[in-house]
Design a protein around this motif. Structure first.
Motif, PDB file in Angstrom:
ATOM      1  N   ARG A 207      -6.674   6.659   5.018  1.00  0.00           N
ATOM      2  CA  ARG A 207      -6.146   6.041   3.664  1.00  0.00           C
ATOM      3  C   ARG A 207      -6.118   6.841   2.442  1.00  0.00           C
ATOM      4  NH1 ARG A 207      -7.797  -0.547   4.182  1.00  0.00           N
ATOM      5  NH2 ARG A 207      -5.508  -1.112   4.787  1.00  0.00           N
TER       6      ARG A 207
ATOM      7  N   ASP B 275     -13.427  -0.981   4.519  1.00  0.00           N
ATOM      8  CA  ASP B 275     -13.098  -0.304   5.843  1.00  0.00           C
ATOM      9  C   ASP B 275     -13.924   0.829   6.450  1.00  0.00           C
ATOM     10  OD1 ASP B 275     -10.389  -0.691   5.232  1.00  0.00           O
ATOM     11  OD2 ASP B 275     -10.133   0.936   3.705  1.00  0.00           O
ATOM     12  N   HIS B 276     -14.026   0.869   7.631  1.00  0.00           N
ATOM     13  CA  HIS B 276     -14.660   1.992   8.580  1.00  0.00           C
ATOM     14  C   HIS B 276     -14.504   3.195   7.737  1.00  0.00           C
ATOM     15  CE1 HIS B 276     -16.028   4.731  11.502  1.00  0.00           C
ATOM     16  NE2 HIS B 276     -16.392   3.878  12.137  1.00  0.00           N
TER      17      HIS B 276
ATOM     18  N   VAL C 292     -11.235  -2.769   9.322  1.00  0.00           N
ATOM     19  CA  VAL C 292     -10.060  -2.485   8.185  1.00  0.00           C
ATOM     20  C   VAL C 292     -10.178  -3.805   7.148  1.00  0.00           C
ATOM     21  CG1 VAL C 292      -7.502  -2.521   7.930  1.00  0.00           C
ATOM     22  CG2 VAL C 292      -8.754  -1.377  10.000  1.00  0.00           C
ATOM     23  N   ALA C 293     -10.463  -3.072   5.920  1.00  0.00           N
ATOM     24  CA  ALA C 293     -10.693  -4.335   4.874  1.00  0.00           C
ATOM     25  C   ALA C 293      -9.725  -5.322   4.958  1.00  0.00           C
ATOM     26  CB  ALA C 293     -10.695  -3.616   3.635  1.00  0.00           C
TER      27      ALA C 293
ATOM     28  N   ARG D 185     -12.640  -8.429   7.273  1.00  0.00           N
ATOM     29  CA  ARG D 185     -13.728  -7.571   6.997  1.00  0.00           C
ATOM     30  C   ARG D 185     -13.522  -7.104   5.396  1.00  0.00           C
ATOM     31  NH1 ARG D 185     -17.135  -6.282  11.387  1.00  0.00           N
ATOM     32  NH2 ARG D 185     -16.550  -7.752  13.132  1.00  0.00           N
TER      33      ARG D 185
ATOM     34  N   VAL E  51     -11.346   4.897   8.627  1.00  0.00           N
ATOM     35  CA  VAL E  51     -10.128   4.171   8.155  1.00  0.00           C
ATOM     36  C   VAL E  51     -10.025   4.717   6.542  1.00  0.00           C
ATOM     37  CG1 VAL E  51      -9.124   2.228   7.567  1.00  0.00           C
ATOM     38  CG2 VAL E  51     -10.132   2.410   9.436  1.00  0.00           C
ATOM     39  N   ALA E  52     -11.177   4.678   5.712  1.00  0.00           N
ATOM     40  CA  ALA E  52     -11.110   5.048   4.436  1.00  0.00           C
ATOM     41  C   ALA E  52     -10.591   6.527   4.257  1.00  0.00           C
ATOM     42  CB  ALA E  52     -12.645   5.049   3.744  1.00  0.00           C
TER      43      ALA E  52
ATOM     44  N   VAL F  65      -1.785   1.835   6.939  1.00  0.00           N
ATOM     45  CA  VAL F  65      -2.045   1.105   8.015  1.00  0.00           C
ATOM     46  C   VAL F  65      -1.025   0.082   8.205  1.00  0.00           C
ATOM     47  CG1 VAL F  65      -3.837   0.026   9.196  1.00  0.00           C
ATOM     48  CG2 VAL F  65      -4.666   1.816   7.769  1.00  0.00           C
TER      49      VAL F  65
ATOM     50  N   GLU G  79       0.538  -1.151   0.033  1.00  0.00           N
ATOM     51  CA  GLU G  79       0.095  -0.119  -0.029  1.00  0.00           C
ATOM     52  C   GLU G  79       0.746   1.277  -0.028  1.00  0.00           C
ATOM     53  OE1 GLU G  79      -2.514  -0.429   3.208  1.00  0.00           O
ATOM     54  OE2 GLU G  79      -3.529  -2.412   2.344  1.00  0.00           O
TER      55      GLU G  79
ATOM     56  N   ILE H 111      -4.194   1.545  13.619  1.00  0.00           N
ATOM     57  CA  ILE H 111      -5.896   1.368  13.854  1.00  0.00           C
ATOM     58  C   ILE H 111      -6.131   0.711  14.908  1.00  0.00           C
ATOM     59  CG2 ILE H 111      -8.083   0.824  12.862  1.00  0.00           C
ATOM     60  CD1 ILE H 111      -6.712   3.310  11.413  1.00  0.00           C
TER      61      ILE H 111
ATOM     62  N   GLU I 102      -8.773  -7.596   7.009  1.00  0.00           N
ATOM     63  CA  GLU I 102      -8.329  -7.823   8.389  1.00  0.00           C
ATOM     64  C   GLU I 102      -9.279  -8.382   9.279  1.00  0.00           C
ATOM     65  OE1 GLU I 102      -5.249  -8.393   8.053  1.00  0.00           O
ATOM     66  OE2 GLU I 102      -4.620  -6.839   6.739  1.00  0.00           O
TER      67      GLU I 102
END
Length: 477
Positions: free
Chosen positions: A118, A110-111, A90-91, A107, A114-115, A124, A61, A84, A93
């Motif tokens: 990023r 992302d929340h 978190v996508a 998941r 988090v989005a 992250v 990333e 986090i 994880e």
């Protein structure tokens, strides 16, 4: 706390410094994330801040962030490695929330917070530990114990204890945290970092069923006020919050040293820390007036939401009560009883809000101790009874929860050193609710004034678990 004008050259770079250097081409996101991963590998064995480290995915990333910079994007958090708290998705994880009863499945998305982080160029590097379902003010669970980097015999606090420890140990410059009953400010105070709980509605909450009946907020942890402001600006989608200005006028500060509950007593060193912050603001030209806050005689409105919120989240996630820790099971059962007998009524909260608004009329900022007692030992609180946990939580950290119940912005800043225990001391700042982030901007402004006048040591040195670090030089008692 370093002497005024003395640079803390041993500390890792700040988030704002990293982002500026990445944007200018003096370093890369890949290099900064690699350095953070190296720090985690070297330092986290003693501290236990991380639940999960995303080494390979974080590096991939980071390369994408470098490509975005090369394409001309102006990213406010360009290449900043962050952590986090393991209580928002978190996508890719799992979100374990400190519990073996939760799902290990990754998941899907992302929340929103988090989005946003990023999208701003942050990377992250991992998820930080929490107590089971984020219920208590010490961070330990079946997954391990998180320790205070300044004194490894002591707790980092909770429930954002992993995030506070990761920042205080210099593993990452900033970290996401969340606060439902003080869960940003309590560990920030334990670990000597800046932690800010925004007021209701500024940052997307969206935790569990209803964010503990609206008490929970997402916020930043950092070693500097500028970094906290930068992270909050991204989380809130309000870039103007990143510009921390000096107070535009003389402020009226209410120094409230009263203890919110008869179940706690104020440690002399922590009282002195709040008084030190008050003197610094007075020296800056602000009016400081002693203030008696109308703390509620009946704590049930906050306690009922704390207890019942955890139960609602467990039910929503389909968790078996018998699979949870005994202290958490008892907590949930207490919430069911209080809810059944009207403990979630809004009328007492409305009355308290009116009293608090009347008592603080004419004050710009309220200053209180951050904690009543230094954080307890870091030793298996998840194996102890609910009563033992409640006694220590209420006794050492009673100053935070009221402001969750009311939805007022509040922050913690470091303010010295406790020689008797070998941990930092901190003060809490609160402002009345305002619109469009004005309250948070004022909090950041006052916190920055304190940072200028009473600068603090940004990062702890990590020693072996047999003992603490000893007293850093130039830190006031």
């Amino acid at each position: 706390m370093t002497a005024p004008g003395t640079a803390d050259t041993s500390a890792p770079p700040t988030a704002s410094g990293i982002a500026e250097a990445v944007r200018a081409g003096r370093t890369t996101a890949v290099a900064e994330v690699t350095a953070a991963l190296d720090r985690i590998a070297a330092g986290d064995r003693a501290v236990g801040a991380f639940q999960l480290v995303r080494a390979n995915r974080a590096l991939a990333e980071a390369a994408i962030v470098d490509a975005r910079i090369a394409a001309g994007e102006n990213l406010p958090l360009a290449g900043v490695p962050l952590a986090i708290k393991d209580n928002i998705p978190v996508a890719g994880e799992p979100m374990r929330e400190g519990s073996a009863a939760t799902s290990a499945e990754p998941r899907d998305a992302d929340h929103p917070v988090v989005a946003r982080l990023r999208a701003a160029g942050a990377v992250v590097v991992g998820l930080t530990r929490v107590p089971e379902l984020c219920v208590f003010g010490t961070t330990d669970s079946v997954y391990g114990t998180t320790r205070n980097p300044w004194n490894l015999a002591r707790t980092s606090g909770g429930s954002s204890g992993g995030s506070a420890a990761a920042v205080a140990a210099g593993l990452v410059p900033i970290a996401h945290a969340a606060d439902g009953m003080g869960s940003i400010r309590i560990p920030a105070a334990n670990c000597g970092v800046v932690g800010l709980k925004p007021g209701a509605g500024l940052v997307p909450a969206e935790m569990g069923v209803h964010s503990w009946f609206g008490m929970s907020e997402n916020g930043p942890m950092a070693t500097t006020v500028v970094d906290a402001a930068l992270m909050l600006a991204v989380m809130a989608g309000r870039p103007e919050l990143a510009a921390v200005e000096a107070p535009a006028r003389r402020l009226r500060v209410g120094l409230a040293l009263g203890v919110p509950t008869p179940l706690a007593r104020l440690d002399a060193g922590l009282r002195a820390a709040a008084e030190r912050s008050a003197r610094a603001l007075a020296d800056a030209g602000h009016e400081v007036v002693e203030l008696e806050l109308p703390y509620p005689a009946n704590p049930l409105p906050a306690l009922a939401r704390w207890f019942a919120g955890a139960g609602a989240d467990a039910e929503h996630d389909g968790l078996e009560l018998g699979a949870l820790e005994p202290r958490v099971r008892a907590h949930i059962r207490a919430g069911r009883v209080l809810a059944r007998f009207g403990g979630l009524s809004t009328a007492p909260v409305d009355r308290l809000r009116r009293r608090m608004l009347a008592a603080t009329e004419g004050f710009d900022v309220i200053l209180t101790p951050a904690l009543a007692q230094p954080g307890p030992v870091a030793d298996g609180w998840h194996r102890r009874s609910w009563f033992a946990n409640m006694r220590v939580n209420i006794g050492y950290a009673p100053y935070a929860a009221l402001w969750n119940l009311l939805g007022w912005p509040a922050a913690v800043v470091p303010s010295g050193w406790h020689d008797g225990v070998g941990v930092p001391t901190s003060s809490q700042l609160i402002v009345r609710p305002a619109t469009d982030g004005a309250g948070e901007a004022l909090l950041l402004s006052v916190a920055a004034e304190l940072e200028r006048r009473t600068p603090w040591m940004r990062v702890a040195g990590v020693h072996d678990a047999a003992g603490g670090n000893g007293r850093p030089e130039n830190l006031p008692e």
